[in-house]
Design an enzyme around this catalytic site. Structure first.
Site, PDB file in Angstrom:
ATOM      1  N   THR A  44       0.827  -1.208   0.000  1.00 22.57           N
ATOM      2  CA  THR A  44       0.000   0.000   0.000  1.00 22.57           C
ATOM      3  C   THR A  44       0.866   1.265   0.000  1.00 22.57           C
ATOM      4  O   THR A  44       0.503   2.262  -0.628  1.00 22.57           O
ATOM      5  CB  THR A  44      -0.962   0.008   1.196  1.00 22.57           C
ATOM      6  OG1 THR A  44      -0.242  -0.295   2.388  1.00 22.57           O
ATOM      7  CG2 THR A  44      -2.049  -1.042   1.007  1.00 22.57           C
ATOM      8  N   TYR A 107     -12.921  -1.699   1.615  1.00 28.16           N
ATOM      9  CA  TYR A 107     -14.224  -1.194   1.170  1.00 28.16           C
ATOM     10  C   TYR A 107     -15.328  -2.246   1.263  1.00 28.16           C
ATOM     11  O   TYR A 107     -16.422  -1.964   1.723  1.00 28.16           O
ATOM     12  CB  TYR A 107     -14.174  -0.627  -0.258  1.00 28.16           C
ATOM     13  CG  TYR A 107     -15.449   0.121  -0.615  1.00 28.16           C
ATOM     14  CD1 TYR A 107     -15.622   1.439  -0.204  1.00 28.16           C
ATOM     15  CD2 TYR A 107     -16.480  -0.497  -1.312  1.00 28.16           C
ATOM     16  CE1 TYR A 107     -16.795   2.110  -0.483  1.00 28.16           C
ATOM     17  CE2 TYR A 107     -17.659   0.170  -1.594  1.00 28.16           C
ATOM     18  CZ  TYR A 107     -17.814   1.475  -1.179  1.00 28.16           C
ATOM     19  OH  TYR A 107     -18.979   2.147  -1.444  1.00 28.16           O
ATOM     20  N   TYR A 133      -2.166  -9.319   6.110  1.00 29.76           N
ATOM     21  CA  TYR A 133      -1.942  -7.913   6.485  1.00 29.76           C
ATOM     22  C   TYR A 133      -3.243  -7.333   7.012  1.00 29.76           C
ATOM     23  O   TYR A 133      -4.217  -7.176   6.267  1.00 29.76           O
ATOM     24  CB  TYR A 133      -1.443  -7.138   5.262  1.00 29.76           C
ATOM     25  CG  TYR A 133      -1.190  -5.657   5.467  1.00 29.76           C
ATOM     26  CD1 TYR A 133      -1.048  -5.096   6.738  1.00 29.76           C
ATOM     27  CD2 TYR A 133      -1.071  -4.816   4.375  1.00 29.76           C
ATOM     28  CE1 TYR A 133      -0.807  -3.748   6.910  1.00 29.76           C
ATOM     29  CE2 TYR A 133      -0.833  -3.452   4.538  1.00 29.76           C
ATOM     30  CZ  TYR A 133      -0.700  -2.926   5.796  1.00 29.76           C
ATOM     31  OH  TYR A 133      -0.464  -1.584   5.954  1.00 29.76           O
ATOM     32  N   ARG A 138      -7.197   1.473   7.504  1.00 33.24           N
ATOM     33  CA  ARG A 138      -7.376   1.732   6.070  1.00 33.24           C
ATOM     34  C   ARG A 138      -8.498   0.898   5.459  1.00 33.24           C
ATOM     35  O   ARG A 138      -9.186   1.353   4.559  1.00 33.24           O
ATOM     36  CB  ARG A 138      -6.066   1.451   5.310  1.00 33.24           C
ATOM     37  CG  ARG A 138      -5.044   2.571   5.399  1.00 33.24           C
ATOM     38  CD  ARG A 138      -3.830   2.261   4.529  1.00 33.24           C
ATOM     39  NE  ARG A 138      -2.877   3.369   4.525  1.00 33.24           N
ATOM     40  CZ  ARG A 138      -2.723   4.238   3.547  1.00 33.24           C
ATOM     41  NH1 ARG A 138      -3.498   4.179   2.475  1.00 33.24           N
ATOM     42  NH2 ARG A 138      -1.814   5.189   3.605  1.00 33.24           N
ATOM     43  N   LYS A 161       1.227  -9.364   9.219  1.00 35.24           N
ATOM     44  CA  LYS A 161       1.627  -7.985   9.442  1.00 35.24           C
ATOM     45  C   LYS A 161       0.477  -7.309  10.169  1.00 35.24           C
ATOM     46  O   LYS A 161      -0.631  -7.172   9.627  1.00 35.24           O
ATOM     47  CB  LYS A 161       1.918  -7.262   8.123  1.00 35.24           C
ATOM     48  CG  LYS A 161       2.243  -5.774   8.302  1.00 35.24           C
ATOM     49  CD  LYS A 161       2.403  -5.057   6.967  1.00 35.24           C
ATOM     50  CE  LYS A 161       2.635  -3.561   7.176  1.00 35.24           C
ATOM     51  NZ  LYS A 161       2.734  -2.814   5.897  1.00 35.24           N
ATOM     52  N   ILE A 203       7.446  -4.320   9.031  1.00 26.86           N
ATOM     53  CA  ILE A 203       7.327  -3.852   7.649  1.00 26.86           C
ATOM     54  C   ILE A 203       7.044  -2.362   7.782  1.00 26.86           C
ATOM     55  O   ILE A 203       5.952  -1.944   8.132  1.00 26.86           O
ATOM     56  CB  ILE A 203       6.241  -4.608   6.872  1.00 26.86           C
ATOM     57  CG1 ILE A 203       6.633  -6.080   6.749  1.00 26.86           C
ATOM     58  CG2 ILE A 203       6.043  -3.991   5.487  1.00 26.86           C
ATOM     59  CD1 ILE A 203       5.590  -6.959   6.080  1.00 26.86           C
TER      60      ILE A 203
END
Length: 292
Positions: A44, A107, A133, A138, A161, A203
């Protein structure tokens, strides 16, 4: 398998918004020279949401080429469509990447059962290791510890992550999986505590700017030298915060441009250049921390 400081690498672009492969090669060399343990390409932070498939695949391929086997490259291959995530994973499987980072679908707000079906389908489509992840800030959807534990049963799903910043969540999830399941922090401000509580790596966005310090922090923590890790972290903690005063990767790209590591701070719409106040703030902190 994977451990230490993995940089969530930005994708450099020229002033016209085209991929700047000269700067990309320079960034890869910068990380190898400064001890970064691995690179996440087109995650991202690499603006994966605005790179079409052909560019996405080409950037990963070139990152692998530039690294020349010196450090492992993990490819971002997440999508909010399971079919698209599988397609990317299949296309990237033969490029020399060491594994995949796959984000919770954004979304769509999938249910926990939907996440299990999504990630198992991706892991079924590749022989390479897949790291989950979770970044609810987000994606809105939050992958719960019990869901991670169920997914960890798949032989190709090897780690998580975790960008929640919740150390209690780390401890809870650790208790539900085998000892060889990997935990990487995706939240720079809490990454030092994460490592000290048993995480295997980070990360990191901050590693774009101070790769040597992030690598040394990880090495100290993984060796059990927690006080040394905390001392290193104290020296860069202001960067952890400042790099997120606007949407990532707006500030990291600006900082790398000021460091002359990339030729332009160009972003893909809908992201645009940082406000002047933000530029001044990050420059001041970069000077205070010795980056500039």
């Amino acid at each position: 398998m994977f451990k230490g400081s993995y940089v969530a690498l930005v994708t450099p672009m020229d002033d016209q918004g085209e991929i700047d492969y000269t700067s990309l090669e320079k960034l890869v060399a910068f990380h190898i020279d400064n001890g970064t343990h691995g690179i996440v390409s087109v995650g991202t932070t690499g603006e994966s949401a605005t790179l079409p498939f052909d560019e996405h695949i080409q950037v990963v391929k070139k990152t692998v080429e530039f690294a020349q086997g010196a450090i492992p490259i993990i490819a971002g291959s997440g999508a909010n469509s399971t079919a698209e995530a599988i397609f990317l994973s299949e296309q990237l499987s033969g490029t020399g990447v060491a594994g995949f980072l796959s984000v919770v679908p954004y979304y769509n707000k999938p249910q926990q059962k939907g996440m299990i079906a999504h990630f198992n389908a991706i892991a079924d489509a590749t022989d390479l290791p897949v790291m989950l992840y979770n970044v609810p800030g987000r994606t809105v959807a939050d992958m719960l510890p019990e869901t991670v534990a169920e997914l960890a049963k798949h032989q190709n799903i090897i780690g998580l992550k975790d960008a929640t910043g919740d150390i209690a969540r780390l401890k809870q999830t650790q208790s539900l999986v085998s000892s060889d399941f990997l935990f990487f922090s995706g939240d720079d401000p809490t990454s030092c505590d994460f490592l000290c509580e048993g995480g295997q790596g980070v990360i990191s966005v901050t590693a774009n700017i101070v790769p040597k310090q992030m690598a040394q922090l990880c090495e100290a923590a993984l060796a059990g030298n927690f006080e040394q890790a905390k001392q290193i972290n104290d020296g860069i903690s202001s960067l952890h915060t400042a790099l997120f005063i606007e949407s990532n990767p707006v500030i990291p790209k600006w900082a790398l441009f000021k460091m002359a590591m990339i030729n332009s701070a160009q972003l893909r719409l809908p992201l645009v250049s940082p406000e002047l106040a933000s530029q001044n703030e990050i420059e001041q902190i970069m000077r205070e921390t010795g980056v500039l």
